[in-house]
Scaffold this motif. Sequence first.
Motif, PDB file in Angstrom:
ATOM      1  N   SER A  83       0.817  -1.210   0.000  1.00 47.45           N
ATOM      2  CA  SER A  83       0.000   0.000   0.000  1.00 47.45           C
ATOM      3  C   SER A  83       0.851   1.261   0.000  1.00 47.45           C
ATOM      4  CB  SER A  83      -0.933   0.007   1.220  1.00 47.45           C
ATOM      5  OG  SER A  83      -1.806   1.107   1.186  1.00 47.45           O
ATOM      6  N   HIS A  84       1.997   1.208   0.653  1.00 43.26           N
ATOM      7  CA  HIS A  84       2.884   2.369   0.662  1.00 43.26           C
ATOM      8  C   HIS A  84       3.569   2.586  -0.686  1.00 43.26           C
ATOM      9  CE1 HIS A  84       2.356   2.217   5.044  1.00 43.26           C
ATOM     10  NE2 HIS A  84       2.850   3.432   5.065  1.00 43.26           N
ATOM     11  N   ALA A  85       3.557   1.581  -1.551  1.00 48.22           N
ATOM     12  CA  ALA A  85       4.240   1.692  -2.843  1.00 48.22           C
ATOM     13  C   ALA A  85       3.288   1.878  -4.019  1.00 48.22           C
ATOM     14  CB  ALA A  85       5.090   0.441  -3.084  1.00 48.22           C
ATOM     15  N   VAL A  86       2.011   1.526  -3.823  1.00 51.67           N
ATOM     16  CA  VAL A  86       1.046   1.532  -4.933  1.00 51.67           C
ATOM     17  C   VAL A  86       0.127   2.738  -4.822  1.00 51.67           C
ATOM     18  CG1 VAL A  86      -0.865   0.275  -6.004  1.00 51.67           C
ATOM     19  CG2 VAL A  86       1.107  -0.978  -5.104  1.00 51.67           C
ATOM     20  N   PRO A  87       0.058   3.576  -5.848  1.00 53.71           N
ATOM     21  CA  PRO A  87      -0.817   4.750  -5.796  1.00 53.71           C
ATOM     22  C   PRO A  87      -2.277   4.381  -6.032  1.00 53.71           C
ATOM     23  CG  PRO A  87       0.272   4.648  -7.929  1.00 53.71           C
ATOM     24  CD  PRO A  87       0.845   3.527  -7.100  1.00 53.71           C
ATOM     25  N   LEU A  88      -3.159   5.225  -5.527  1.00 58.58           N
ATOM     26  CA  LEU A  88      -4.604   5.038  -5.718  1.00 58.58           C
ATOM     27  C   LEU A  88      -5.012   5.694  -7.035  1.00 58.58           C
ATOM     28  CD1 LEU A  88      -7.292   4.051  -4.425  1.00 58.58           C
ATOM     29  CD2 LEU A  88      -7.549   6.382  -3.511  1.00 58.58           C
ATOM     30  N   LEU A  89      -5.404   4.872  -8.007  1.00 56.96           N
ATOM     31  CA  LEU A  89      -5.725   5.364  -9.351  1.00 56.96           C
ATOM     32  C   LEU A  89      -7.214   5.553  -9.587  1.00 56.96           C
ATOM     33  CD1 LEU A  89      -3.323   3.171 -11.558  1.00 56.96           C
ATOM     34  CD2 LEU A  89      -2.833   5.276 -10.281  1.00 56.96           C
ATOM     35  N   ALA A  90      -8.053   5.000  -8.726  1.00 53.92           N
ATOM     36  CA  ALA A  90      -9.499   5.029  -8.972  1.00 53.92           C
ATOM     37  C   ALA A  90     -10.250   5.452  -7.722  1.00 53.92           C
ATOM     38  CB  ALA A  90      -9.984   3.652  -9.429  1.00 53.92           C
ATOM     39  N   ARG A  91     -11.356   6.135  -7.953  1.00 55.90           N
ATOM     40  CA  ARG A  91     -12.288   6.441  -6.867  1.00 55.90           C
ATOM     41  C   ARG A  91     -13.668   5.974  -7.312  1.00 55.90           C
ATOM     42  NH1 ARG A  91     -10.657   8.749  -2.437  1.00 55.90           N
ATOM     43  NH2 ARG A  91      -8.981  10.281  -2.340  1.00 55.90           N
ATOM     44  N   VAL A  92     -14.054   4.815  -6.819  1.00 60.40           N
ATOM     45  CA  VAL A  92     -15.324   4.203  -7.187  1.00 60.40           C
ATOM     46  C   VAL A  92     -16.186   4.116  -5.925  1.00 60.40           C
ATOM     47  CG1 VAL A  92     -16.399   2.291  -8.434  1.00 60.40           C
ATOM     48  CG2 VAL A  92     -13.967   2.797  -8.791  1.00 60.40           C
ATOM     49  N   TYR A  93     -17.471   4.379  -6.066  1.00 59.94           N
ATOM     50  CA  TYR A  93     -18.367   4.387  -4.909  1.00 59.94           C
ATOM     51  C   TYR A  93     -18.200   3.093  -4.095  1.00 59.94           C
ATOM     52  CZ  TYR A  93     -22.612   4.611  -2.121  1.00 59.94           C
ATOM     53  OH  TYR A  93     -23.488   4.627  -1.075  1.00 59.94           O
ATOM     54  N   PRO A  94     -17.968   3.166  -2.747  1.00 55.42           N
ATOM     55  CA  PRO A  94     -18.209   4.304  -1.867  1.00 55.42           C
ATOM     56  C   PRO A  94     -17.032   5.250  -1.676  1.00 55.42           C
ATOM     57  CG  PRO A  94     -17.647   2.405  -0.551  1.00 55.42           C
ATOM     58  CD  PRO A  94     -17.647   1.937  -1.983  1.00 55.42           C
ATOM     59  N   ASN A  95     -15.935   5.055  -2.398  1.00 56.80           N
ATOM     60  CA  ASN A  95     -14.784   5.952  -2.267  1.00 56.80           C
ATOM     61  C   ASN A  95     -14.879   7.143  -3.205  1.00 56.80           C
ATOM     62  OD1 ASN A  95     -13.648   4.151  -0.416  1.00 56.80           O
ATOM     63  ND2 ASN A  95     -12.706   2.965  -2.043  1.00 56.80           N
ATOM     64  N   GLY A  96     -15.893   7.151  -4.055  1.00 54.66           N
ATOM     65  CA  GLY A  96     -16.094   8.241  -5.005  1.00 54.66           C
ATOM     66  C   GLY A  96     -17.552   8.301  -5.399  1.00 54.66           C
TER      67      GLY A  96
END
Length: 399
Positions: free
Chosen positions: A114-127
């Motif tokens: 998790s510390h090395a991989v970026p968050l590329l998507a925001r899908v409900y419920p995160n978006g």
Amino acid sequence: SYHGAGTCTFYGTANSNQMMMELMGLHVPGSAFTNPGTKLRQELTRAATHRVAQIGWDGDDYRPLSRCIDEKAIVNAAIGLLATGGSTNHAIHLPAIARAAGIIIDWQDFDELSHAVPLLARVYPNGAGDVNNFHAAGGIGYVVRELLGAGLLHGDVLTVGGTMADYASEPVLVNDELHWQAAPAESRDDNMLRPAAAPFSPDGGMRLLAGNLGRAIIKTSAVAEDRWTIEAPCRIFDDQNQVLAAFKAGELERDVVVVVRFQGPRANGMPELHKLTPALGVLQDKGFRVALLTDGRMSGASGKVPAVIHLSPEALPGTDGASGPLAYLQDGDMVRVCAVNGEVVALVDDAIWAARTPAVAPPPALGVGRELFALFRHHADEAEKGGSAVLAAMEAVTG
């Protein structure tokens, strides 16, 4: 009830499963979120049927599951989960899948990835957008291409067809015939999908917490950073309905760490605690510092409220007769949960803690077939190992 055939449009466990199948190379490329009841879905099903026949034991391209699932495939699944903000249920499921293949992965691995991989998507419920919006924006093909391009995905795994690079594509119909085209070079909606060079977050948002209460995980991808650390008196409950009753009575109108215990694999099979999200969200919106701490599950439904979940060891006594630390907590104890420093700690004097006796679990719920699974619950191992009675029994026999 769903709006139609297929999986729900919420990016929870089912859709996270679909995504991980592609990231492990076990689906026909681009098939995870193609809608049912369409010509394209029909042709993908047809293509999958032909491919299964081609890779069988009596063909020239034998690709059994045992060869496809290796350490790199498991890591790819975890990377996809983190890059897309998928369901925390897979912090249980993926270790169980891996162990069935003779591979060990634990929450420390998730945390480091998790510390090395970026968050590329925001899908409900995160978006705001659902999986249909995610798919339309470029979907898994875009995510795979970005991760491969950034050197964040194993490209040399054995897939059911082609290479991992073939999953950086999307299926289309040309004159009613199935073809694949390259995933879009740019996101079609940067509110849904972003490139690895400009992600929503530099990390994947799933972190390991550890301390005198045990080990747990927290999903931070939808939680505001000013709430990554909560220190407050706790209030103890034995099921989520008790929490809702206290909420309706106004008893939680304060800074509070809501503790729901006896929800682990052995206690009751870890039911989903999704009922808690709306109530805790209301308290947070009122300005209170609120967190959830539980040995149960929240899946992708944890949302904007800091939720420390899957706490292990669970409160219920294990096969050695020892209760988990969560059973020693009492109402009013100060508890600190911190996603920054990776802490889940009861701020109780050691002498006071040592003098306590553990809480007794409520009697197990009966009916609707629960009795049939009592044997599995009794032998289940801890959440970090996958909560599996079958794998626990196999390891006990084989050593």
